[in-house]
Design an enzyme around this catalytic site. Sequence first.
Site, PDB file in Angstrom:
ATOM      1  N   SER A  23     -10.342 -14.088  12.906  1.00 39.42           N
ATOM      2  CA  SER A  23     -11.559 -13.952  13.712  1.00 39.42           C
ATOM      3  C   SER A  23     -11.246 -13.320  15.073  1.00 39.42           C
ATOM      4  O   SER A  23     -12.070 -12.596  15.629  1.00 39.42           O
ATOM      5  CB  SER A  23     -12.227 -15.308  13.889  1.00 39.42           C
ATOM      6  OG  SER A  23     -11.297 -16.192  14.459  1.00 39.42           O
ATOM      7  N   GLU A  24     -10.050 -13.614  15.595  1.00 42.01           N
ATOM      8  CA  GLU A  24      -9.666 -13.055  16.890  1.00 42.01           C
ATOM      9  C   GLU A  24      -9.515 -11.531  16.753  1.00 42.01           C
ATOM     10  O   GLU A  24      -9.985 -10.763  17.588  1.00 42.01           O
ATOM     11  CB  GLU A  24      -8.344 -13.696  17.350  1.00 42.01           C
ATOM     12  CG  GLU A  24      -7.798 -13.181  18.678  1.00 42.01           C
ATOM     13  CD  GLU A  24      -8.685 -13.514  19.869  1.00 42.01           C
ATOM     14  OE1 GLU A  24      -9.560 -14.394  19.735  1.00 42.01           O
ATOM     15  OE2 GLU A  24      -8.510 -12.875  20.921  1.00 42.01           O
ATOM     16  N   TYR A  25      -8.852 -11.114  15.661  1.00 44.14           N
ATOM     17  CA  TYR A  25      -8.695  -9.681  15.403  1.00 44.14           C
ATOM     18  C   TYR A  25     -10.070  -9.025  15.324  1.00 44.14           C
ATOM     19  O   TYR A  25     -10.342  -8.007  15.968  1.00 44.14           O
ATOM     20  CB  TYR A  25      -7.906  -9.460  14.106  1.00 44.14           C
ATOM     21  CG  TYR A  25      -7.647  -8.001  13.807  1.00 44.14           C
ATOM     22  CD1 TYR A  25      -6.486  -7.379  14.252  1.00 44.14           C
ATOM     23  CD2 TYR A  25      -8.596  -7.234  13.121  1.00 44.14           C
ATOM     24  CE1 TYR A  25      -6.261  -6.034  14.000  1.00 44.14           C
ATOM     25  CE2 TYR A  25      -8.385  -5.892  12.866  1.00 44.14           C
ATOM     26  CZ  TYR A  25      -7.216  -5.297  13.309  1.00 44.14           C
ATOM     27  OH  TYR A  25      -7.001  -3.970  13.078  1.00 44.14           O
ATOM     28  N   ASP A  26     -10.950  -9.639  14.504  1.00 38.60           N
ATOM     29  CA  ASP A  26     -12.294  -9.064  14.301  1.00 38.60           C
ATOM     30  C   ASP A  26     -13.044  -8.943  15.625  1.00 38.60           C
ATOM     31  O   ASP A  26     -13.725  -7.955  15.875  1.00 38.60           O
ATOM     32  CB  ASP A  26     -13.107  -9.931  13.340  1.00 38.60           C
ATOM     33  CG  ASP A  26     -12.534  -9.856  11.934  1.00 38.60           C
ATOM     34  OD1 ASP A  26     -11.738  -8.928  11.663  1.00 38.60           O
ATOM     35  OD2 ASP A  26     -12.875 -10.724  11.119  1.00 38.60           O
ATOM     36  N   LEU A  83      13.137  10.174  -9.763  1.00 39.40           N
ATOM     37  CA  LEU A  83      14.473   9.660 -10.072  1.00 39.40           C
ATOM     38  C   LEU A  83      14.753   9.751 -11.562  1.00 39.40           C
ATOM     39  O   LEU A  83      13.840   9.663 -12.379  1.00 39.40           O
ATOM     40  CB  LEU A  83      14.573   8.191  -9.651  1.00 39.40           C
ATOM     41  CG  LEU A  83      14.474   7.899  -8.162  1.00 39.40           C
ATOM     42  CD1 LEU A  83      14.453   6.403  -7.937  1.00 39.40           C
ATOM     43  CD2 LEU A  83      15.643   8.522  -7.417  1.00 39.40           C
ATOM     44  N   LYS A 119      11.797  -1.495  -7.387  1.00 34.23           N
ATOM     45  CA  LYS A 119      11.015  -0.281  -7.622  1.00 34.23           C
ATOM     46  C   LYS A 119       9.549  -0.696  -7.625  1.00 34.23           C
ATOM     47  O   LYS A 119       9.057  -1.303  -8.584  1.00 34.23           O
ATOM     48  CB  LYS A 119      11.423   0.354  -8.955  1.00 34.23           C
ATOM     49  CG  LYS A 119      10.758   1.680  -9.212  1.00 34.23           C
ATOM     50  CD  LYS A 119      11.409   2.366 -10.397  1.00 34.23           C
ATOM     51  CE  LYS A 119      10.812   3.727 -10.679  1.00 34.23           C
ATOM     52  NZ  LYS A 119       9.367   3.729 -10.832  1.00 34.23           N
ATOM     53  N   TYR A 143      10.678   3.486   1.920  1.00 27.99           N
ATOM     54  CA  TYR A 143      12.025   3.375   1.369  1.00 27.99           C
ATOM     55  C   TYR A 143      12.930   4.567   1.670  1.00 27.99           C
ATOM     56  O   TYR A 143      14.086   4.561   1.294  1.00 27.99           O
ATOM     57  CB  TYR A 143      11.998   3.105  -0.131  1.00 27.99           C
ATOM     58  CG  TYR A 143      11.159   4.079  -0.946  1.00 27.99           C
ATOM     59  CD1 TYR A 143      11.504   5.414  -1.042  1.00 27.99           C
ATOM     60  CD2 TYR A 143      10.035   3.631  -1.622  1.00 27.99           C
ATOM     61  CE1 TYR A 143      10.736   6.293  -1.782  1.00 27.99           C
ATOM     62  CE2 TYR A 143       9.261   4.504  -2.377  1.00 27.99           C
ATOM     63  CZ  TYR A 143       9.631   5.832  -2.444  1.00 27.99           C
ATOM     64  OH  TYR A 143       8.861   6.694  -3.169  1.00 27.99           O
ATOM     65  N   CYS A 191     -24.099 -23.179 -30.126  1.00 35.64           N
ATOM     66  CA  CYS A 191     -23.242 -23.333 -28.945  1.00 35.64           C
ATOM     67  C   CYS A 191     -22.319 -24.542 -29.101  1.00 35.64           C
ATOM     68  O   CYS A 191     -22.795 -25.647 -29.369  1.00 35.64           O
ATOM     69  CB  CYS A 191     -24.114 -23.495 -27.701  1.00 35.64           C
ATOM     70  SG  CYS A 191     -23.153 -23.853 -26.219  1.00 35.64           S
ATOM     71  N   CYS A 238     -23.585 -27.235 -26.286  1.00 36.83           N
ATOM     72  CA  CYS A 238     -24.876 -27.935 -26.293  1.00 36.83           C
ATOM     73  C   CYS A 238     -25.578 -27.838 -27.640  1.00 36.83           C
ATOM     74  O   CYS A 238     -26.663 -28.367 -27.815  1.00 36.83           O
ATOM     75  CB  CYS A 238     -25.776 -27.359 -25.205  1.00 36.83           C
ATOM     76  SG  CYS A 238     -26.293 -25.667 -25.560  1.00 36.83           S
ATOM     77  N   CYS A 290     -25.458 -18.177 -25.343  1.00 33.66           N
ATOM     78  CA  CYS A 290     -26.238 -19.409 -25.425  1.00 33.66           C
ATOM     79  C   CYS A 290     -27.326 -19.283 -24.369  1.00 33.66           C
ATOM     80  O   CYS A 290     -27.021 -19.063 -23.194  1.00 33.66           O
ATOM     81  CB  CYS A 290     -25.356 -20.615 -25.120  1.00 33.66           C
ATOM     82  SG  CYS A 290     -26.313 -22.123 -24.908  1.00 33.66           S
TER      83      CYS A 290
HETATM   84  S1  IVH Z   1      13.652   6.367  -3.917  1.00 31.15           S
HETATM   85  C1  IVH Z   1      14.229  11.184  -4.565  1.00 31.15           C
HETATM   86  N1  IVH Z   1      13.038   3.826  -3.798  1.00 31.15           N
HETATM   87  O1  IVH Z   1       9.767   5.441  -7.992  1.00 31.15           O
HETATM   88  C2  IVH Z   1      13.290  10.099  -4.899  1.00 31.15           C
HETATM   89  N2  IVH Z   1      11.654   5.238  -5.110  1.00 31.15           N
HETATM   90  O2  IVH Z   1      10.940   8.333  -9.623  1.00 31.15           O
HETATM   91  C3  IVH Z   1      13.555   8.912  -4.039  1.00 31.15           C
HETATM   92  N3  IVH Z   1       9.729   4.103  -6.079  1.00 31.15           N
HETATM   93  O3  IVH Z   1       8.273   8.419  -7.318  1.00 31.15           O
HETATM   94  C4  IVH Z   1      12.804   7.749  -4.494  1.00 31.15           C
HETATM   95  N4  IVH Z   1      10.175   2.114  -5.263  1.00 31.15           N
HETATM   96  O4  IVH Z   1       7.504   6.597  -5.875  1.00 31.15           O
HETATM   97  C5  IVH Z   1      12.701   5.027  -4.313  1.00 31.15           C
HETATM   98  N5  IVH Z   1      12.614   1.567  -3.541  1.00 31.15           N
HETATM   99  C6  IVH Z   1      12.277   2.753  -4.045  1.00 31.15           C
HETATM  100  C7  IVH Z   1      11.135   2.930  -4.856  1.00 31.15           C
HETATM  101  C8  IVH Z   1      10.852   4.196  -5.363  1.00 31.15           C
HETATM  102  C9  IVH Z   1       9.323   2.821  -6.003  1.00 31.15           C
HETATM  103  C10 IVH Z   1       9.026   5.157  -6.867  1.00 31.15           C
HETATM  104  C11 IVH Z   1       8.883   6.444  -6.128  1.00 31.15           C
HETATM  105  C12 IVH Z   1       9.302   7.538  -7.086  1.00 31.15           C
HETATM  106  C13 IVH Z   1       9.621   6.793  -8.334  1.00 31.15           C
HETATM  107  C14 IVH Z   1      10.986   7.206  -8.884  1.00 31.15           C
END
Ligand code: IVH
Length: 667
Positions: free
Chosen positions: A33-36, A82, A112, A219, A401, A404, A419
């Site tokens: 509420s304070e934020y709002d 990746l 991930k 990340y 049912c 009932c 029902c």
């Molecule tokens: S590093 C060069 N770290 O996973 C790519 N990816 O294909 C560097 N993802 O599209 C990615 N958590 O969106 C990395 N801790 C993490 C991750 C992460 C989720 C996703 C990212 C990427 C896909 C990997």
Amino acid sequence: MADIQSRVNELHQLLNQYSYEYYVQDNPSVPDSEYDKLLHELIEIETNHPEYQTVDSPTVRVGGAAQSTFEKVNHDTPMLSLGNAFNEEDLRKFDQRVREQIGKVEYMCELKIDGLAVSLKYENGRFVQGLTRGDGITGEDITENLRTIHAIPLKINEPRTFEVRGEAYMPRKSFFDLNEAKAQNDEQPFANPRNAAAGSLRQLDSKLAAKRKLSVFLYSVNDFTQFNANTQSDALDELDELGFKTNQERERLQTIEEVLEYIEKWTEAREGLQYDIDGIVIKVNDLEQQDELGYTQKSPRWAIAYKFPAEEVITNLLDIELSIGRTGVVTPTAILEPVKVAGTTVSRASLHNEDLIHEKDIRIGDSVIIKKAGDIIPEVIKSVLDRRPQNAEVYHMPTHCPSCDHELVRIEGEVALRCINPKCQAQLVEGMIHFVSRQAMNIDGLGTKIIQQLYENHKIKDVADIFYLTKDDLLPLERMGEKKVDNLLNAIEKAKSNSLEHLLFGLGIRHLGVKASQVIAEKYGTMDTLFDVTEDSLIEIYDVGHKLAQSLVTYLENEDIRALINKLKEKNVNMTYKGIKISDLAGHPEFSNKTIVLTGKLYQMTRNEASKWLELHGAKVTNSVTKKTDLVIAGEDAGSKLMKAEQFGTEVWTEDDFVKKQNEIEG
Ligand code: IVH
């Protein structure tokens, strides 16, 4: 003026600090509420003195004007993906290859996150642009939507220029709330938090995106020249210090054995997280070593993603039970021999309706394959036919049912059986469960079991009775101590002061969802005003259709309902709207207090987006053209409404006229 500027600065500083504490550190120092309160103070200053509006003002968290498209923008450096590993062998191969090339290595293991990759650009410490991954080369500019994510700092304390990348995601709780609301509004729910996050970031209206409660974990850093880090681990720590949100479950590990253990640990523990993960990312920690290993066409050689398998397991279908919803819909539920799937034990799964059971030829006694859809909701995929026992029974829904014994009916055009007995016990109990649910009266601690017991002990027979409960009613219930009773009574007391829309929604009026409850409560202000409301007046509201208008008026005319409301009033349950009124916002002189009708097909925005925009600029958007209509905005194929406008000599704009005006206003 200097005073205003210093208050604005102070509000920026406080609001940013509170967002950081709440969304990044998960450790709020003040109540919501304070934020709002402070946010509304700032909105008011900016409305009265637009010269104090800036793009990094915390008011951008609530969203801005709707866009017609997302601009395509090239990434400064491609956003790669990746390589994947699906088992231990793949991981050992990766480790071997790395060690062959660089010798001794330390790994950084990270969760991930199952969301959407985003790239965030900061210039002189200010967040200036956010892109989706797109095809890796070109992304879409979703800056406006990303600004609504509180975990993304709008500015940081150092005037650095750099780009960070990470994963935007929807926390599980936000996902459940969103789907609950969608179900109440008869809308298709999202299959999983990932899709929900993607859908939210693709909203052209950032005000809608703002409501979706997304978050982000960063990340990686794109350009290390602005950082002191020599390792991935240092870089993440530095991001923490700058006020970014990174995932804290990361670990530095020395051997592939330790990596495998880390994976095993999270395969078990992932269920307990507040967000979805779909694997583990293993990165070479040292940045120089990363450079040495380099890249293939598509992905770095210094990292790999281990993907969790989508777990499917076999179990036995012991029985099919029926559950009765608050609107009387009877749903068959599979009772399964308890089995562990993706970390939790599953013993029930919805079978949706009889047609589906027959389509999949699922019989009681079958071995069935189950999985968790989107890793959350258990689902029966199919029966294993070569394991079917001789005595497996074909299932037929009952004609009456189970609660009932009233005859069940199949409403035309619906697959569900219903029902229709308004006094059906199961429906009444479900109605009460709905009444106390989060988006309704939000009474914490009053769960299904307690409601059932109270109903069976004749302590409550309608929702108003909840406010008449005493310590003596509650103490004898199973697993109820003094403390729990006190907490529950406090929660009930607190619910009495909820704003009107919570009560309206909680009553479970057919076709009345969260959204319409909000709009109606805002427009009419009190329950007493609503008692006199007509269908015609309701239909004037953009979000209200005929079915809802009729259902609401009929509901409120009912003598039993009036008695119920009086019973609530006697216990001082609040019956007024307490939120801010859009109509109280200043609006824009061009639209303020104008009555506008939208008709025909729009191409550059949806009708809903157009309507929202108009309302935010002070207009009243209605459904039918009358003499009082000030303006009709007519898209393609506009029909009778356009003719009526011509008849009355009402001003008419095309979609292009409207977009032009929007652009003029927004500069
Ligand atoms: S590093 C060069 N770290 O996973 C790519 N990816 O294909 C560097 N993802 O599209 C990615 N958590 O969106 C990395 N801790 C993490 C991750 C992460 C989720 C996703 C990212 C990427 C896909 C990997």
